[in-house]
Motif scaffolding. Structure first.
Motif, PDB file in Angstrom:
ATOM      1  N   UNK A  19      29.006  27.391  16.308  1.00 57.35           N
ATOM      2  CA  UNK A  19      28.343  28.676  16.543  1.00 57.35           C
ATOM      3  C   UNK A  19      27.029  28.838  15.815  1.00 57.35           C
ATOM      4  N   UNK A  20      26.360  27.727  15.504  1.00 55.17           N
ATOM      5  CA  UNK A  20      25.061  27.769  14.820  1.00 55.17           C
ATOM      6  C   UNK A  20      23.950  27.586  15.841  1.00 55.17           C
ATOM      7  N   UNK A  21      22.922  28.415  15.757  1.00 53.61           N
ATOM      8  CA  UNK A  21      21.804  28.332  16.701  1.00 53.61           C
ATOM      9  C   UNK A  21      20.482  28.341  15.959  1.00 53.61           C
ATOM     10  N   UNK A  22      19.457  27.824  16.606  1.00 52.73           N
ATOM     11  CA  UNK A  22      18.111  27.828  16.050  1.00 52.73           C
ATOM     12  C   UNK A  22      17.685  29.258  15.720  1.00 52.73           C
ATOM     13  N   UNK A  23      17.034  29.435  14.568  1.00 51.75           N
ATOM     14  CA  UNK A  23      16.528  30.725  14.080  1.00 51.75           C
ATOM     15  C   UNK A  23      17.611  31.656  13.565  1.00 51.75           C
ATOM     16  N   UNK A  24      18.835  31.166  13.419  1.00 52.49           N
ATOM     17  CA  UNK A  24      19.854  31.969  12.732  1.00 52.49           C
ATOM     18  C   UNK A  24      19.355  32.297  11.329  1.00 52.49           C
ATOM     19  N   UNK A  25      19.539  33.536  10.905  1.00 50.81           N
ATOM     20  CA  UNK A  25      19.103  33.983   9.585  1.00 50.81           C
ATOM     21  C   UNK A  25      20.333  34.112   8.692  1.00 50.81           C
ATOM     22  N   UNK A  26      20.349  33.317   7.622  1.00 52.27           N
ATOM     23  CA  UNK A  26      21.505  33.265   6.720  1.00 52.27           C
ATOM     24  C   UNK A  26      21.129  33.957   5.413  1.00 52.27           C
ATOM     25  N   UNK A  27      21.951  34.926   5.011  1.00 50.28           N
ATOM     26  CA  UNK A  27      21.633  35.717   3.813  1.00 50.28           C
ATOM     27  C   UNK A  27      22.527  35.395   2.628  1.00 50.28           C
ATOM     28  N   UNK A  28      23.656  34.728   2.868  1.00 51.06           N
ATOM     29  CA  UNK A  28      24.503  34.342   1.739  1.00 51.06           C
ATOM     30  C   UNK A  28      25.300  33.087   2.089  1.00 51.06           C
ATOM     31  N   UNK A  29      25.653  32.339   1.055  1.00 51.80           N
ATOM     32  CA  UNK A  29      26.420  31.100   1.186  1.00 51.80           C
ATOM     33  C   UNK A  29      27.521  31.122   0.136  1.00 51.80           C
TER      34      UNK A  29
ATOM     35  N   UNK B  44      12.860  35.139   1.564  1.00 54.43           N
ATOM     36  CA  UNK B  44      14.032  35.075   0.704  1.00 54.43           C
ATOM     37  C   UNK B  44      15.334  34.769   1.420  1.00 54.43           C
ATOM     38  N   UNK B  45      15.260  34.432   2.691  1.00 52.65           N
ATOM     39  CA  UNK B  45      16.463  34.120   3.466  1.00 52.65           C
ATOM     40  C   UNK B  45      16.347  32.703   4.022  1.00 52.65           C
ATOM     41  N   UNK B  46      17.487  32.096   4.337  1.00 48.87           N
ATOM     42  CA  UNK B  46      17.509  30.744   4.901  1.00 48.87           C
ATOM     43  C   UNK B  46      17.571  30.847   6.420  1.00 48.87           C
ATOM     44  N   UNK B  47      16.613  30.237   7.086  1.00 48.96           N
ATOM     45  CA  UNK B  47      16.542  30.317   8.544  1.00 48.96           C
ATOM     46  C   UNK B  47      16.700  28.913   9.126  1.00 48.96           C
ATOM     47  N   UNK B  48      17.607  28.781  10.089  1.00 53.97           N
ATOM     48  CA  UNK B  48      17.823  27.493  10.741  1.00 53.97           C
ATOM     49  C   UNK B  48      16.581  27.141  11.562  1.00 53.97           C
ATOM     50  N   UNK B  49      15.936  26.028  11.203  1.00 53.95           N
ATOM     51  CA  UNK B  49      14.704  25.653  11.907  1.00 53.95           C
ATOM     52  C   UNK B  49      14.781  24.283  12.566  1.00 53.95           C
ATOM     53  N   UNK B  50      15.901  23.594  12.370  1.00 47.42           N
ATOM     54  CA  UNK B  50      16.045  22.286  13.004  1.00 47.42           C
ATOM     55  C   UNK B  50      17.520  21.995  13.234  1.00 47.42           C
ATOM     56  N   UNK B  51      17.872  21.710  14.466  1.00 47.24           N
ATOM     57  CA  UNK B  51      19.236  21.289  14.806  1.00 47.24           C
ATOM     58  C   UNK B  51      19.263  19.770  14.756  1.00 47.24           C
ATOM     59  N   UNK B  52      20.052  19.209  13.847  1.00 44.70           N
ATOM     60  CA  UNK B  52      20.109  17.758  13.713  1.00 44.70           C
ATOM     61  C   UNK B  52      21.305  17.146  14.438  1.00 44.70           C
TER      62      UNK B  52
ATOM     63  N   UNK C 260      22.449  20.876  10.627  1.00 38.00           N
ATOM     64  CA  UNK C 260      21.182  21.571  10.804  1.00 38.00           C
ATOM     65  C   UNK C 260      20.438  21.591   9.480  1.00 38.00           C
ATOM     66  N   UNK C 261      19.174  21.941   9.533  1.00 31.76           N
ATOM     67  CA  UNK C 261      18.414  22.178   8.307  1.00 31.76           C
ATOM     68  C   UNK C 261      17.756  23.539   8.426  1.00 31.76           C
TER      69      UNK C 261
END
Length: 565
Positions: free
Chosen positions: A285-295, A268-276, A261-262
């Motif tokens: 378990x990753x879905x479009x518009x998931x909001x990621x706050x830490x890596x 300030x957060x990473x949001x999944x906007x494209x499923x590749x 995904x990208x």
């Protein structure tokens, strides 16, 4: 005498090439301010002669070897008088330049804003030296150049540059580190269409980078300097690759960086906007518009700050964040990546996902190229639109109140067919410029490209274009071209500001490769699109709340505009 001089340069150059790493620790002392000045003069004169002097531009000399031989000479030129003598001696060694009967020195049909030879008269050179340099300028080499040619779209193609591929050149001697700097700096100086809009004047970039290149203490510092140098061009088409990456840099970045995904940065957060890769995302378990706050235990802000120095392919902040999200943001040294997500209820949850060393198969969900929205409004996603389908789709949308054209992507070359359906008259498409190899540093316009169609019954509804940082390069050109087709309204945020076809690959010592924008692009109003992005009528950005609710706030804004609200 001239023949003996050339033989000597060849011997010196061959020795240094064979021993590119033998003097890597000789630049232990800081350069004096005048040595920096002398080396800057060397870099500028060396590049000027490379593309202008007939004997040099035709490839009659090993010009890299000449540079290596001249560095110690310039380093000991301790004052202006000595520096003048060194340069004059050099010009005399190269022989007399014949008068050029083919040289056109007028500015007719040429663009000179990127052309800068002020250093010839502003370096404190004496009258004799200025006269000689200006004579070479006006009687420059014509015809085929040994070092530069045209690519497939008339962008610059750098040729016949030595790659210096032996392992020692991953951290070469100080002289060859300067060769890397001078080679790249001069290629940009004469053949980048956007050199003139960098944040720092390109002359100042050379001055700033000479000490760190010459005095780099190890392989890591040297290669980081190359990344910084490329980044200072501030070109969204820049890239840097090669087999010579140090293990230290790979450890800093991480070998595992590919995901199914990208994302993009929102508040300030990473949001999944494209499923590749749809199946891999579902399995993890990753879905479009998931909001990621830490890596891997670091906040998104910390990751951005950590990897920002490695981003060399951005002309603005938005383009830099886009580049980071598509490269290093999730990188690490293992295949396991621990992320923390934020739920709509404000609760954080942990998830371990897999990342890869190599690109994953591209298998996104089935795209929707076009659809009908409420209120009799059409929607077109340009990312998957094919030219052969445009007329059929436009026929289906002909009676709509408005059409939303989504260019938050990298489209195919479909804009001309769309423009022909939207416009009531022909118009001039965004203009492009290419380098004038008969006068390095000058540019010329391509022939005008006429778009649109003279017709009495074009599409009658409102047209809204959607753009954001994903709108880059051909996406930006498509947006600019469609803006001239009808009374479009553009909604979104700053685009990546990267315009013009890539150059061919440019090799640097150590088998590194880079490239940048090879053509210049100018908007319909005559302004440059590089760095600033396309013109936007209504600024609109997504929010975390809206994304978690599954809403596309740009589409919502477009619907309001079409409905007159």
């Amino acid at each position: 005498m001239k023949k003996q001089f050339l033989i000597l340069l060849t011997i010196i150059g061959s020795f240094n090439i064979a021993h590119g790493n033998q003097t890597a620790d000789t630049a232990t002392r800081n350069l004096t301010s005048y040595q920096i000045t002398s080396l800057q003069v060397l870099g500028q004169v060396w590049g000027f002669l490379k593309y202008y002097h007939p004997n040099v531009a035709k490839g009659q000399l090993n010009w890299d070897s000449v540079l290596i031989a001249k560095i110690p000479v310039f380093l000991v030129a301790g004052n202006a008088r000595a520096l003048n003598e060194v340069v004059l001696t050099w010009l005399n060694e190269l022989g007399k330049v014949p008068a050029c009967t083919q040289c056109d020195n007028t500015l007719t049909d040429r663009l000179s804003y990127n052309f800068d030879t002020a250093w010839i008269t502003h370096r404190g050179f004496n009258g004799e030296l200025v006269s000689k340099l200006q004579y070479i300028l006006t009687n420059r080499s014509q015809g085929a150049c040994y070092y530069a040619a045209y690519g497939t779209t008339h962008q610059i193609k750098i040729i016949n540059e030595e790659a210096y591929g032996s392992p020692g050149f991953r951290y070469p001697s100080p002289d060859y580190r300067l060769l890397t700097l001078f080679r790249y700096w001069n290629i940009v100086n004469y053949f980048s269409p956007y050199k003139y809009i960098t944040s720092k004047k390109w002359d100042s970039v050379l001055t700033e980078l000479i000490p760190p290149f010459y005095q780099a203490k190890d392989e890591l510092q040297y290669q980081l300097n190359i990344i910084k140098m490329i980044g200072m061009l501030e070109d969204g088409h820049s890239t840097f690759s090669g087999a010579g990456w140090s293990r230290q840099i790979r450890n800093l970045i991480g070998d595992y960086s590919y995901l199914p995904f990208s994302c993009f940065i929102v508040e300030g957060k990473a949001v999944v906007d494209l499923i590749t890769n749809d199946s891999l995302c579902k399995a993890q378990g990753i879905a479009l518009n998931d909001v990621i706050v830490s890596i891997d235990g670091e906040t998104i802000e910390e990751r951005i700050n950590k990897y920002w120095p490695f981003i060399c392919n951005a002309s603005n902040k938005e383009g830099g964040l886009f580049a980071l999200c598509n490269s290093f943001l999730f990188a690490g040294n293992t295949g396991n990546c621990a992320i923390t997500r934020l739920t709509p209820q404000g609760v954080t949850t942990s998830l371990n996902i897999e990342r890869s060393k190599s690109p994953l198969p591209y298998a996104p969900p089935v795209p929707i190229v076009w659809k009908m929205l409420p209120d009799n409004i059409g929607y077109i996603d340009m990312s998957e639109l094919q030219t052969r389908d445009v007329d059929k789709i436009m026929d289906s949308l002909g009676a709509t109140r408005g059409i939303i054209i989504d260019i938050r992507n990298h489209p195919n070359d479909t804009w001309p067919v769309i423009a022909a359906r939207l416009s009531s008259h022909t118009y001039l498409a965004p203009r492009m410029i290419y380098p004038d190899l008969s006068y390095p540093g000058m540019y010329k316009y391509y022939g005008d490209r006429i778009a649109g169609k003279d017709q009495s019954s074009p599409y009658a509804g409102k047209v809204v274009l959607l753009v954001n940082e994903h709108t880059k390069s051909h996406g930006e050109y498509s947006a600019m071209a469609l803006q001239g087709a009808a009374k479009t309204i553009t909604i979104g945020s700053t685009t990546s500001g990267a315009d013009g076809d890539w150059t061919e690959w440019i090799v640097l010592p150590g088998q590194f490769k880079t490239r940048f924008s090879g053509l210049g692009v100018y908007d319909l109003d005559g302004t440059v699109a590089q760095k600033k992005g396309v013109n936007i009528d209504i600024v609109c950005k997504p929010t975390i709340k809206g994304l978690q609710q599954g809403r596309d706030e740009l589409i919502e804004a477009a619907i309001k505009v079409i409905n007159g609200k």
